[in-house]
Design a protein around this motif. Sequence first.
Motif, short mmCIF file in Angstrom:
data_model
loop_
_atom_site.label_atom_id
_atom_site.label_comp_id
_atom_site.label_asym_id
_atom_site.label_seq_id
_atom_site.Cartn_x
_atom_site.Cartn_y
_atom_site.Cartn_z
N PRO A 275 -5.79 2.78 -2.53
CA PRO A 275 -6.18 4.10 -2.02
C PRO A 275 -5.38 5.24 -2.63
O PRO A 275 -4.26 5.01 -3.10
CB PRO A 275 -5.87 3.99 -0.53
CG PRO A 275 -4.74 3.02 -0.47
CD PRO A 275 -5.03 2.01 -1.54
N CYS A 276 -5.95 6.42 -2.60
CA CYS A 276 -5.19 7.60 -2.98
C CYS A 276 -3.92 7.63 -2.12
O CYS A 276 -2.82 7.69 -2.64
CB CYS A 276 -6.04 8.85 -2.75
SG CYS A 276 -5.16 10.38 -3.11
N SER A 277 -4.11 7.51 -0.80
CA SER A 277 -2.98 7.54 0.12
C SER A 277 -2.97 6.33 1.03
O SER A 277 -4.02 5.92 1.53
CB SER A 277 -3.07 8.76 1.04
OG SER A 277 -3.13 9.94 0.31
N ALA A 278 -1.77 5.82 1.30
CA ALA A 278 -1.61 4.86 2.39
C ALA A 278 -1.82 5.66 3.68
O ALA A 278 -1.25 6.74 3.84
CB ALA A 278 -0.22 4.25 2.35
N GLU A 279 -2.66 5.15 4.58
CA GLU A 279 -2.95 5.88 5.82
C GLU A 279 -2.38 5.15 7.03
O GLU A 279 -1.66 5.73 7.85
CB GLU A 279 -4.47 6.09 5.95
CG GLU A 279 -5.03 6.95 4.81
CD GLU A 279 -6.55 6.89 4.68
OE1 GLU A 279 -7.22 6.26 5.54
OE2 GLU A 279 -7.09 7.47 3.71
N THR A 280 -2.74 3.87 7.15
CA THR A 280 -2.23 3.05 8.25
C THR A 280 -1.92 1.67 7.68
O THR A 280 -2.38 1.33 6.59
CB THR A 280 -3.30 2.85 9.36
OG1 THR A 280 -4.40 2.14 8.79
CG2 THR A 280 -3.78 4.18 9.93
N GLU A 281 -1.17 0.90 8.45
CA GLU A 281 -0.85 -0.45 8.00
C GLU A 281 -2.13 -1.27 7.81
O GLU A 281 -2.30 -1.97 6.81
CB GLU A 281 0.08 -1.14 9.02
CG GLU A 281 0.45 -2.54 8.60
CD GLU A 281 1.52 -3.17 9.50
OE1 GLU A 281 2.27 -2.42 10.16
OE2 GLU A 281 1.59 -4.41 9.54
N ILE B 109 -2.32 -4.64 -10.03
CA ILE B 109 -1.34 -3.76 -9.38
C ILE B 109 -2.06 -2.96 -8.29
O ILE B 109 -3.13 -2.39 -8.53
CB ILE B 109 -0.69 -2.80 -10.41
CG1 ILE B 109 -0.01 -3.61 -11.54
CG2 ILE B 109 0.31 -1.88 -9.73
CD1 ILE B 109 0.58 -2.75 -12.65
N PHE B 110 -1.46 -2.94 -7.11
CA PHE B 110 -2.01 -2.18 -5.98
C PHE B 110 -1.31 -0.83 -5.93
O PHE B 110 -0.09 -0.76 -5.97
CB PHE B 110 -1.76 -2.96 -4.69
CG PHE B 110 -2.33 -2.32 -3.45
CD1 PHE B 110 -3.67 -2.51 -3.11
CD2 PHE B 110 -1.54 -1.54 -2.63
CE1 PHE B 110 -4.21 -1.93 -1.96
CE2 PHE B 110 -2.06 -0.96 -1.47
CZ PHE B 110 -3.40 -1.15 -1.14
N ARG B 111 -2.08 0.24 -5.85
CA ARG B 111 -1.49 1.57 -5.77
C ARG B 111 -1.72 2.18 -4.39
O ARG B 111 -2.75 1.89 -3.75
CB ARG B 111 -2.08 2.52 -6.81
CG ARG B 111 -3.54 2.84 -6.65
CD ARG B 111 -3.92 4.25 -7.12
NE ARG B 111 -3.56 5.26 -6.13
CZ ARG B 111 -3.35 6.53 -6.39
NH1 ARG B 111 -3.46 6.98 -7.62
NH2 ARG B 111 -3.04 7.39 -5.43
N ALA B 112 -0.78 2.99 -3.93
CA ALA B 112 -1.02 3.80 -2.74
C ALA B 112 0.00 4.93 -2.75
O ALA B 112 1.18 4.71 -3.01
CB ALA B 112 -0.87 2.97 -1.46
N GLY B 113 -0.46 6.15 -2.49
CA GLY B 113 0.45 7.29 -2.39
C GLY B 113 1.08 7.33 -1.01
O GLY B 113 0.40 7.17 0.00
#
Length: 360
Positions: free
Chosen positions: A25-31, A48-52
């Motif tokens: 995701p663009c951003s990590a939001e919740t666990e 590779i997993f990405r999260a802002g």
Amino acid sequence: MENSKSMRNWLDDFQLSHPLVIAGPCSAETEEQVLEIAHELKNSDVSIFRAGIWKPRTRPGGFEGVGAIGLKWLQKAKKETNLLMAVEVANAQHVKLALEHDIDVLWIGARTTVNPFAVQEIADVLQNTDKIVLLKNPVNPDLSLWLGGLERLHNAGIKKLGVIHRGFSTYEKTKYRNIPEWQLAIELKRKFPDLPLICDPSHISGKRDMILEVSQQALDLNYDGLMIETHCNPDQAWSDAAQQVTPSALKQIFIDLKVRKQSDEADEYNSKLSGLRTQIDELDSKLMDVLVKRMKIADQIGLLKKEKNVAVLQSNRWHQILEKMIEEGSQKGLSEEFILKLFKAIHQESIVHQERIINK
Ligand code: PEP
Ligand code: MN
């Protein structure tokens, strides 16, 4: 930076697939959101997993990321899926926290690359790290700023370096969110052929239905990898909703993408040819945009002429334009014949437009 040989090898060391795929995701939001996406992406082309976690927002008041707590979610996702974990870092404190949480890949965002102080600060805390560090292009199309950032990281003894091309912002409205300006990345690749070059079609296009097209262009230009924002419920994403794809759409993209061989001679010819063709295509669409803009201004002049009841053709003005353009063209190596044909055609179209307006 004279020798970038040491940079390339890390892709092979990790036995990461070609193309290297970074998604999440663009951003990590919740666990739950982080774990759900990571599970969907394991056993796929993604390595590779990405999260802002910390989000640089253009204006205050938007969602600025969940902060350090998100690192714990990523640790958990890593344990459950074996994917490598990547986050964006923008200062020394981010780097320290990411390292403490065993993050594998750190990327420096476009808004940070523009700032040499910030890049240096990050390089200093990363001295001789074994982590993978990816530098996005700066928001403005300045190759030396991008190279300068790369030098700062390289001088800090970081071996596993790569770059991410995410396009460049402009004031002009275009079909892209951030114009790719492929020639800059092509120039970077020419200077450092062994440096892994990754394309971020999500931030270039800004919309999910263009991701395949931009990804294919990148692969045709011999890019080493893709970073694609992926979310289980893209429309509800807390940031960059329009450009995120679902895990299953991502998988379909990798079915549809034509991955070319990287290194035989015919392929080198093909990738040079695609590089040049891509530049021609970009220029053609810029030409088209300029023509449309010019016609819109001609329309406005048509309205003024209508108000004042003035004739459409103003010979003096037309002669001035022609003379000026022929002169400029000849200085730049374009023949008088060509300039005449080109500007007559443009002028004729303006007349058609203005006549339509005046006689409406
Ligand atoms: C991102 O990757 O979500 C991001 C903020 O990207 P960029 O730095 O390219 O704008
Ligand atoms: Mn984003």
